[in-house]
Write a protein that holds these residues in place. Structure first.
Motif, PDB file in Angstrom:
ATOM      1  N   LEU A   1      31.719  43.435  40.238  1.00  0.00           N
ATOM      2  CA  LEU A   1      31.750  41.972  40.263  1.00  0.00           C
ATOM      3  C   LEU A   1      30.333  41.431  40.386  1.00  0.00           C
ATOM      4  CD1 LEU A   1      34.724  41.568  42.757  1.00  0.00           C
ATOM      5  CD2 LEU A   1      34.753  40.818  40.362  1.00  0.00           C
ATOM      6  N   PHE A   2      30.040  40.405  39.598  1.00  0.00           N
ATOM      7  CA  PHE A   2      28.727  39.769  39.609  1.00  0.00           C
ATOM      8  C   PHE A   2      28.841  38.394  40.268  1.00  0.00           C
ATOM      9  CE2 PHE A   2      29.135  42.350  35.752  1.00  0.00           C
ATOM     10  CZ  PHE A   2      28.091  43.251  35.936  1.00  0.00           C
TER      11      PHE A   2
ATOM     12  N   PRO B   1      32.792  29.806  37.743  1.00  0.00           N
ATOM     13  CA  PRO B   1      32.437  31.035  37.028  1.00  0.00           C
ATOM     14  C   PRO B   1      31.786  30.738  35.680  1.00  0.00           C
ATOM     15  CG  PRO B   1      34.698  31.116  37.827  1.00  0.00           C
ATOM     16  CD  PRO B   1      34.226  29.715  38.034  1.00  0.00           C
ATOM     17  N   ARG B   2      30.863  31.612  35.290  1.00  0.00           N
ATOM     18  CA  ARG B   2      30.157  31.474  34.012  1.00  0.00           C
ATOM     19  C   ARG B   2      30.442  32.705  33.156  1.00  0.00           C
ATOM     20  NH1 ARG B   2      23.874  30.714  34.536  1.00  0.00           N
ATOM     21  NH2 ARG B   2      24.564  28.618  35.192  1.00  0.00           N
ATOM     22  N   PRO B   3      31.062  32.524  31.979  1.00  0.00           N
ATOM     23  CA  PRO B   3      31.365  33.682  31.124  1.00  0.00           C
ATOM     24  C   PRO B   3      30.096  34.426  30.695  1.00  0.00           C
ATOM     25  CG  PRO B   3      32.589  31.743  30.403  1.00  0.00           C
ATOM     26  CD  PRO B   3      31.580  31.265  31.418  1.00  0.00           C
TER      27      PRO B   3
ATOM     28  N   VAL C   1      32.830  37.570  34.060  1.00  0.00           N
ATOM     29  CA  VAL C   1      32.057  36.371  34.382  1.00  0.00           C
ATOM     30  C   VAL C   1      31.025  36.671  35.456  1.00  0.00           C
ATOM     31  CG1 VAL C   1      34.019  34.874  33.828  1.00  0.00           C
ATOM     32  CG2 VAL C   1      33.642  35.578  36.210  1.00  0.00           C
ATOM     33  N   GLN C   2      30.044  35.794  35.529  1.00  0.00           N
ATOM     34  CA  GLN C   2      29.232  35.663  36.739  1.00  0.00           C
ATOM     35  C   GLN C   2      30.009  34.729  37.667  1.00  0.00           C
ATOM     36  OE1 GLN C   2      25.620  33.952  35.159  1.00  0.00           O
ATOM     37  NE2 GLN C   2      24.538  35.902  35.258  1.00  0.00           N
ATOM     38  N   HIS C   3      30.282  35.194  38.864  1.00  0.00           N
ATOM     39  CA  HIS C   3      31.095  34.416  39.789  1.00  0.00           C
ATOM     40  C   HIS C   3      30.257  33.461  40.625  1.00  0.00           C
ATOM     41  CE1 HIS C   3      35.084  36.145  39.310  1.00  0.00           C
ATOM     42  NE2 HIS C   3      34.519  37.336  39.175  1.00  0.00           N
ATOM     43  N   SER C   4      30.878  32.363  41.017  1.00  0.00           N
ATOM     44  CA  SER C   4      30.392  31.572  42.136  1.00  0.00           C
ATOM     45  C   SER C   4      30.871  32.259  43.414  1.00  0.00           C
ATOM     46  CB  SER C   4      30.955  30.150  42.066  1.00  0.00           C
ATOM     47  OG  SER C   4      32.367  30.173  42.273  1.00  0.00           O
ATOM     48  N   ARG C   5      30.395  31.806  44.552  1.00  0.00           N
ATOM     49  CA  ARG C   5      30.867  32.407  45.804  1.00  0.00           C
ATOM     50  C   ARG C   5      32.366  32.192  45.977  1.00  0.00           C
ATOM     51  NH1 ARG C   5      27.116  30.529  50.632  1.00  0.00           N
ATOM     52  NH2 ARG C   5      28.666  31.809  51.779  1.00  0.00           N
ATOM     53  N   ASP C   6      32.846  31.015  45.617  1.00  0.00           N
ATOM     54  CA  ASP C   6      34.280  30.733  45.752  1.00  0.00           C
ATOM     55  C   ASP C   6      35.116  31.607  44.823  1.00  0.00           C
ATOM     56  OD1 ASP C   6      33.975  28.851  47.747  1.00  0.00           O
ATOM     57  OD2 ASP C   6      34.035  27.131  46.400  1.00  0.00           O
TER      58      ASP C   6
END
Length: 327
Positions: A35-36, A44-46, A54-59
């Motif tokens: 997980l990124f 999230p950013r694909p 995706v690149q995740h947000s903290r949430d």
């Protein structure tokens, strides 16, 4: 036509029969989901080169961790993507750096319901993209890097991580991390050594995922793809230095290495099905050239058959659900 009445096809006559005599079985518990998490994101950013990742947000990272636990996935491997980098990779050592913050977030969310792992390397945090700090000539300084790995290990351990994954392929990295952990009272923390990590073309999409700043290559510290005996030597050294588990990376093009390692050692063996392996299947499936689910499960079965007890895969949740619903 005359031949002895020996018919192996009798054991392939139905799905139930094939399931009964299967020699290699997959379990969600042996999958680890990479997980990124990207600093500063609110959603999230694909990742274009890794469809579905995706690149995740903290949430969203916390939600993904819960989803993986509910699917029965055995572990999570966390990678941090900072907003700012410097030559020393100080964001990896900083207790407030994105990776250490993410570890605390995930531990608070899922606790001991899964095994929380962290990548222990400077490449995501350095402005030059190498896995260690550079000397005056621009070469990676192995021993100074080990000092920073020790500091990084302590920051990750303080954040609560269960397993640390030194992945930089520095000589002596496992011993340096083990000494730092033990010296600070973290004798219970596990080390998963990236023991045989090859200088592979299959890492390409991963560098998009972590927004790598690398200029050049990592061939002076990652292994030459043609070498097997060298991999066995690296594995032996890491175990001697205190590794609790060892990893081969990538997986698909190195099944022979996985097999040789598994036959030689008594610690658990992991393999990383890397971004390029994932992206090739996803791209072919998107074009209708390949059956995505069958290719996914076949590739994971091959890794398990080769001897890997643990597989890091971006398909961890999808494969776990398939096993639950169809296998």
């Amino acid at each position: 036509m005359s031949f002895p009445n020996i018919r192996p096809r009798r054991l392939r006559t139905s799905p139930a029969m094939r399931r009964l005599v299967s020699e290699t079985r997959l379990s969600p518990a042996e999958f680890v989901l990479p997980l990124f998490v990207k600093e500063g994101l609110t959603e999230p950013r694909p990742i274009a080169s890794m469809p579905g990742v995706v690149q995740h947000s903290r949430d969203s990272l916390r939600k993904a961790a819960v989803e993986a636990v509910q699917a029965g996935v055995g572990g999570l491997m966390l990678f941090g993507v900072p907003e700012n980098r410097d030559p020393e990779g100080s964001g990896g050592v900083d207790p407030g750096g994105i990776l250490n913050v993410a570890i605390r977030d995930v531990i608070r969310e899922v606790g001991d319901a899964t095994v929380v792992m962290s990548d222990l390397c400077l490449d995501e945090f350095t402005s030059h993209g190498h896995c260690g700090v550079l000397d005056a000539s621009g070469e990676v300084d192995n021993d100074r890097t080990l000092q920073l790995y020790g500091e990084m290990a302590l920051a990750q351990a303080a954040a609560g991580v269960h397993v640390l994954g030194p992945s930089g392929m520095m000589d002596g990295q496992v011993g340096a991390v083990r000494a730092a952990l033990d010296g600070a009272g973290y004798q219970d923390r596990t080390i998963l050594a990236y023991a045989a990590k090859y200088a592979s073309a299959f890492f390409g999409p991963f560098r998009d995922a972590v927004e790598s700043e690398l200029d050049g290559d990592r061939r002076t510290y990652q292994q030459d793809p043609g070498n097997l005996r060298e991999a066995l030597r690296e594995v032996e050294l890491d175990i001697a230095e205190g590794a609790d588990m060892v990893m081969v990376k990538p997986a698909g093009a190195y099944l022979d290495v996985i097999s040789a390692v598994a036959e030689r050692v008594t610690v658990p063996v992991a393999a990383y099905q890397v971004s390029g392996e994932y992206a090739m299947v996803e791209a072919a499936a998107a074009n209708g050239w390949i059956d995505r689910e069958r290719a996914m499960m076949e590739s994971l079965t091959a890794i398990r058959r080769a001897g890997a007890q643990i597989t890091l895969t971006y398909w961890a949740v999808d494969a776990a659900r398939l096993l639950r619903d169809h296998y």
